[in-house]
Motif scaffolding. Structure first.
Motif, PDB file in Angstrom:
ATOM      1  N   GLU A 726       0.921  -1.138   0.186  1.00  0.00           N
ATOM      2  CA  GLU A 726      -0.020   0.037  -0.050  1.00  0.00           C
ATOM      3  C   GLU A 726       1.070   1.476  -0.029  1.00  0.00           C
ATOM      4  OE1 GLU A 726      -4.028   0.254   2.383  1.00  0.00           O
ATOM      5  OE2 GLU A 726      -2.855  -1.176   3.456  1.00  0.00           O
ATOM      6  N   ARG A 727       2.037   1.220   0.825  1.00  0.00           N
ATOM      7  CA  ARG A 727       2.736   2.352   0.740  1.00  0.00           C
ATOM      8  C   ARG A 727       4.361   1.903   0.690  1.00  0.00           C
ATOM      9  NH1 ARG A 727       0.602   6.937   3.416  1.00  0.00           N
ATOM     10  NH2 ARG A 727      -1.637   6.439   4.106  1.00  0.00           N
ATOM     11  N   ARG A 737       1.822   6.651  -0.116  1.00  0.00           N
ATOM     12  CA  ARG A 737       0.834   5.813  -0.688  1.00  0.00           C
ATOM     13  C   ARG A 737       1.366   5.582  -2.140  1.00  0.00           C
ATOM     14  NH1 ARG A 737      -4.019   3.766   0.021  1.00  0.00           N
ATOM     15  NH2 ARG A 737      -4.053   4.629   2.272  1.00  0.00           N
TER      16      ARG A 737
END
Length: 824
Positions: A726-727, A737
Motif C-alpha cells: 500500500e505504501r 501511498r
C-alpha cells in the motif's frame, strides 16, 4: 416423333445422352431455356427403354409447368393427355394404362418415394429445372441418389439444368461423376431496353410493391406494345401484382390481357398458354420463367422482382418476401422473347443497377423454413441429412429451429426419430404445421371446416382487413379463387382417416382453432393499455391501422405475420379470434407453472407464475423463495446493472486494484478481479450473503472488503504487502501511498517530493522486481517537476537542468550535485 422431330437445339445432344445412360445410368443435361430439353429428352429416354418397358417420370417444379409440358408433348404425338403422355399434379391426374411418360410435380414424386422407395413400374426419372433449387427438388434428387445406391441400381436418372452449375450437380448424383451433356442455346437475338422508374419511385417499400411502381410497369407495357410486334409477357412477383397490373391495363387497346399464375383454374391457365385471335399481354408470376413456353411472345417486360421464401429463425415467422431478381433469372426471363423469333426485353431498372444484382437466386435450403424438409428427412430415416447427397448442407440454426417445432408438434421424438403421429402428418402433402391442424382440427371443428381452413392457409389467401374468417366466407360465396380452393378442400378432406362431423363452435372460433393448432406459437393476447399483442412465442404483433376488424379482441390466432428489419413488432396480415380455453388446448405443450425469482427495480420479486409460452396468465407472490433462486436473481441483477450496486469502500477499491495489478504482472495464482470475472464468479466471493438480500438496502450491508479477501490465494496472500505494498518508505523515513490503476494494466505511481528521493540510487520495483514504480517527482510546493521510471538515468542527466531551475526558485533548500549521496 423422334424420327421426324421438331427442329430444336437439344437434338444434337440426344445421342450423347443415350450413350451416357447406357454406360453410366446417370447423366446431367445442361441446356438454356428454349432448347427443347423438356420436350425431347423424355421421349428419347422412353425410346431407349422401349424393349425393357417401364415408365419415364419427369418432374417439374410447378403444377402449371407439368400440365403444359404434358399437353405439348401429347400434341406432338397427335394424342390426348392421358394416353402415351400423362400428368399427375395436386388435384389433377391424367394417366392411363399405356402411359409411357408421366409429368409430375416434384412434390408428387417425393410422396411416392416416401411411400415406396423402389418406385415399382418406373424405369427412369428425369429431374427438370434442378437449377431452381427448390427444397422439394433438392430432397428428391438426394433421395433418388440414395435409392440408386441401395435398392434400384437399374433406375436411370437424368438431371436437367438451365444454368452453369451442371458440374456440381454431376458430382453430387454420382461419385465418378456423372457425364454432362452440354447443349448450346440457339435463341433468337433479344434487344435490351432499360426502363428505370422515375426518381423517387421505389420497386419495393415496407408494404411491398408500391402502386406507383406498378403504374410504371404498366406504362412500360404500353410502350412495348407501341414499339414492338408480337405478344407481350410481363413478369411481376406475385398474384396481387398480377391483379393490379390487369386493372391498369384493362383499357390498353386492341389486345387481350390475361393472367398466368399457379392459383388460376386449369382452364384459365390453358387460355394464357394458347395463341389467341388477337394480340395478347400475358401478366405472369415466375411460373413462366422456365419450363413453360408462352406461344406468340416476342416481347418481355420484366418488373425485376421475385417472391422468395425467407424465415426469421429467432421468431419463427416464415414468409414470402419480395426481393430484386437475380441476374440469371433476369436472363431466363429475357430469353422468353427469343424462343420463336427475334424479340425485345424491357427491364424496369437501369443498366447500372443490373450490374449489382445477385448472380443467382439463393437456394431455398439456405433461406427457407426447414420444418417440412426435416420431417421428410425423419420419414426417410436420415434425421439430419448427413448421409444424403444434398447440393448444399442445411443451415444448422434453421435445422435446430425446425426440429424443435417438430418435437412440439409430436412429429419426432427428442432423438429426431419420426413418430407415428409424424408419419401421419408426412402423408399430408403440405407444411407439417398445417398437417397437424388438419388432423387435430377435424376432431375439434369437424372434418369439412378443418379442411376449408387448412386449404385457405395453404394457399396464402390475403384476408381483407386481416380477417381470416371474412376470407373464408368470401370463398364459400364463390368467385375466381373459389374453384381451386374447393378442389383443395375436397382433396384435404379425403386424406383424413375419419370424417368427424361439424362441432357446435361458431365459424369465428372454428377458424381460430385451426389456425391456433397450426401455429401455437402465434396465439396472441392483447397487451394491457394498448392495441398491440404478445404472441406465445414472445414476439410482439400489431394490426395495420387500416385493419380494424379484429383489433381489440382479447385473444387471436395469427395465421400470417411479417416482421421487417428494425420494426419493434411484427405486422399482422391475417388472424382469427380464439378464446383462452382454445389457446390453452392448442398450445398445451407450452403451458407451464414456475416459481419466478427476479431482481427488478432494486428488489427481489418472487412469484409463482402460470404462463402460456411468453404470455403470463396469472401470478401469486412467493413468501419464502428458495435461497439459491434468490442468490441467482441477485447475481443476475448485478450482471445487468453492474457492480456499482455494491458498497465499495475505499479499502475495498484499494485492495481490488492491488489484486488486479498482481494478476496482470504475475498471473496465476493471483485472480482476475475485472468486472466480467467478478460477475461470473459472484457466488465464489460474495457467497451466502447473496441469498439474504431482498433489496438494495441489503446489498449496501455486504462486506465487499471481506468478500474480496476470500479471493486472495494462499499461501501467496502472505506476500501481498511485499509484492504490491500500500505504501513505500522513502529515504527520509516516512511511507508514501502507491496509486494503483483501476484495471491493473497501468504502471503504479508514487508521487514524492524530489528532495525525499535523495539517497535512492535506483527506482523501487514491485511484484518481485518485475515492475518499476512510475515516480512523479514534485517541487517543495508539491508541483510536478519530473516523471521517471528510471531514476538512475534521471540522476545522471535531466536532474542537472531540474536542479538549476529549482535552486533559483527555492534557494533556501539544499540541491546537492550528487543526489544519490544527498541527505533527504
Amino acid at each position: 416423333m423422334l424420327e421426324s422431330p421438331p427442329d430444336l437445339p437439344v437434338l444434337a445432344g440426344l445421342p450423347a445422352l443415350t450413350t451416357a445412360l447406357r454406360e453410366h445410368g446417370v447423366a446431367v443435361v445442361q441446356a438454356p431455356p428454349g432448347t427443347g430439353k423438356t420436350t425431347l429428352v423424355p421421349p428419347a429416354v422412353a425410346a431407349m427403354l422401349a424393349r425393357d418397358g417401364g415408365r419415364v417420370v419427369v418432374t417439374q417444379p410447378r403444377r402449371i409447368a407439368a400440365r403444359a409440358a404434358a399437353r405439348r408433348l401429347a400434341g406432338l404425338l397427335g394424342e390426348r393427355v392421358g394416353e402415351t403422355v400423362g400428368h399427375t399434379v395436386r388435384g389433377d391426374r391424367a394417366v392411363g394404362p399405356g402411359t409411357r411418360i408421366e409429368f409430375v410435380t416434384t412434390g408428387v414424386l417425393l410422396r411416392r418415394l416416401q411411400r415406396d422407395p423402389e418406385l415399382p413400374g418406373v424405369a427412369a426419372v428425369v429431374l427438370d429445372e434442378v437449377h431452381e433449387r427448390q427444397l422439394d427438388a433438392d430432397l428428391t434428387l438426394a433421395f433418388l441418389v440414395d435409392v440408386r445406391a441401395t435398392v434400384r441400381d437399374d433406375l436411370l436418372l437424368v438431371a436437367m439444368s438451365a444454368t452453369v452449375e451442371a458440374e456440381r450437380t454431376a458430382a453430387t448424383i454420382d461419385e465418378r461423376p456423372a457425364p454432362v451433356i452440354d447443349v448450346p442455346g440457339s435463341l433468337h437475338p433479344v434487344t435490351q431496353h432499360w426502363s428505370p422508374p422515375p426518381p423517387g419511385v421505389l420497386p419495393v417499400d415496407e408494404r411491398g410493391v408500391p402502386p406507383r411502381f406498378l403504374d410504371h410497369v404498366a406504362a412500360t407495357v404500353r410502350l412495348a406494345l407501341a414499339n414492338d410486334d408480337g405478344d407481350v409477357l410481363v413478369f411481376v412477383p406475385g398474384v396481387g401484382e398480377v391483379a393490379g397490373l390487369l386493372r391498369r391495363l384493362s383499357g390498353a387497346g386492341d389486345v387481350d390481357v390475361l393472367p398466368l399464375h399457379g392459383r388460376l383454374p386449369a382452364r384459365e391457365q390453358d387460355l394464357a398458354l394458347t395463341r389467341g385471335p388477337r394480340r395478347r399481354v400475358v401478366v405472369s408470376t415466375a411460373v413462366a420463367e422456365s419450363s413453360l413456353t408462352v406461344p406468340g411472345v416476342r416481347v418481355v417486360v420484366d418488373a425485376g422482382l421475385s417472391r422468395e421464401p425467407r424465415t426469421d429463425q429467432a421468431r419463427g415467422l416464415p414468409a414470402l418476401v419480395t426481393v430484386r431478381v437475380s441476374r440469371s433469372a433476369a436472363e431466363q426471363r429475357a430469353g422468353r422473347a427469343g424462343r420463336e423469333a427475334p424479340g425485345a426485353v424491357y427491364r424496369c431498372w437501369s443498366r447500372a443497377e443490373h450490374v449489382h444484382l445477385d448472380p443467382h437466386p439463393a437456394p431455398e435450403i439456405a433461406v427457407a423454413d426447414l420444418t417440412g424438409f426435416c420431417l421428410e428427412l425423419a420419414a426417410w430415416g436420415d434425421v439430419d441429412g448427413s448421409g444424403l447427397a444434398l447440393l448444399d448442407p442445411p443451415p444448422a440454426a434453421a435445422v435446430e429451429t425446425a426440429r424443435h417445432t417438430l418435437v412440439e408438434l409430436g412429429a419426432i421424438d427428442e432423438t429426431g426419430a419420426i413418430t407415428a403421429r409424424g408419419r401421419a402428418m408426412a402423408q399430408v402433402p403440405t407444411d407439417p404445421r398445417l398437417a397437424r391442424a388438419l388432423l387435430d382440427g377435424a376432431e375439434a371443428v369437424g372434418a369439412r371446416r378443418a379442411a376449408e381452413v387448412v386449404a385457405l392457409l395453404d394457399d396464402d389467401v390475403r384476408a381483407p382487413g386481416g380477417d381470416l374468417v371474412a376470407a373464408l366466407r368470401a370463398l364459400r360465396r364463390g368467385g375466381p379463387a373459389a374453384r381451386s380452393w374447393s378442389d383443395d378442400v375436397a382433396r384435404l378432406e379425403s386424406l383424413l382417416p375419419t370424417r368427424p362431423p361439424r362441432t357446435p363452435l361458431t365459424d369465428d372460433l372454428a377458424v381460430g382453432t385451426v389456425v391456433a393448432l397450426a401455429h401455437p406459437g402465434r396465439i396472441a393476447r392483447r397487451r394491457s393499455g394498448g392495441g398491440s399483442y404478445l404472441m406465445v412465442s414472445g414476439t410482439g404483433a400489431s394490426f395495420r391501422a387500416a385493419d380494424p376488424a379484429l383489433a381489440g379482441l382479447p385473444w387471436i390466432a395469427i395465421a400470417d405475420a411479417e416482421r421487417r428489419p428494425g420494426a419493434r413488432d411484427a405486422t399482422i396480415r391475417s388472424a382469427a379470434p380464439v378464446d383462452e380455453d382454445i389457446a390453452l388446448d392448442a398450445a398445451s405443450g407450452l403451458w407451464q407453472e414456475i416459481d419466478e425469482v427476479v431482481w427488478a427495480n432494486g428488489r427481489i420479486v418472487a412469484r409463482r407464475v402460470t404462463r402460456l409460452g411468453a404470455i403470463e396468465l396469472s401470478a401469486v407472490p412467493l413468501a419464502d423463495p428458495p435461497p439459491e433462486a434468490v442468490a441467482a436473481a441477485v447475481a443476475d441483477g448485478l450482471s445487468r446493472e453492474g457492480l456499482d450496486l455494491l458498497p465499495w469502500s475505499d479499502a475495498a477499491v484499494a485492495l481490488r486494484r492491488r489484486m488486479a495489478f498482481l494478476h496482470h504482472a504475475l498471473g496465476d495464482p493471483w485472480p482476475d478481479v475485472g468486472d466480467e470475472a467478478l460477475l461470473n464468479g459472484v457466488d465464489g466471493w460474495i457467497g451466502s450473503d447473496l441469498a439474504r438480500v431482498r433489496s438494495s438496502r441489503d446489498l449496501g450491508r455486504i462486506d465487499v472488503l471481506g468478500a474480496l479477501r476470500r479471493l486472495l490465494p494462499w499461501p501467496e496472500a502472505g506476500r501481498l504487502d511485499e509484492l504490491a505494498p500500500e505504501r513505500v518508505a522513502v529515504p527520509k523515513g516516512q511511507a508514501v501511498r502507491v496509486e494503483y490503476g483501476p484495471t491493473g494494466t497501468e504502471q503504479p505511481v508514487l508521487a514524492v517530493r524530489l528532495q525525499d528521493a535523495f539517497g535512492w540510487t535506483a527506482t523501487p520495483r514491485l511484484a518481485d522486481g518485475r515492475v518499476p514504480l512510475l515516480l512523479h517527482l514534485l517541487t517543495p510546493a508539491r508541483r510536478p517537476a519530473a516523471v521517471t521510471a528510471d531514476l538512475e538515468s534521471f540522476w545522471s542527466g535531466p536532474y542537472r537542468q531540474v536542479r538549476a531551475e529549482l535552486r533559483g526558485r527555492y534557494p533556501k533548500h539544499a540541491w546537492p550535485e550528487d543526489p544519490t549521496n544527498g541527505r533527504p
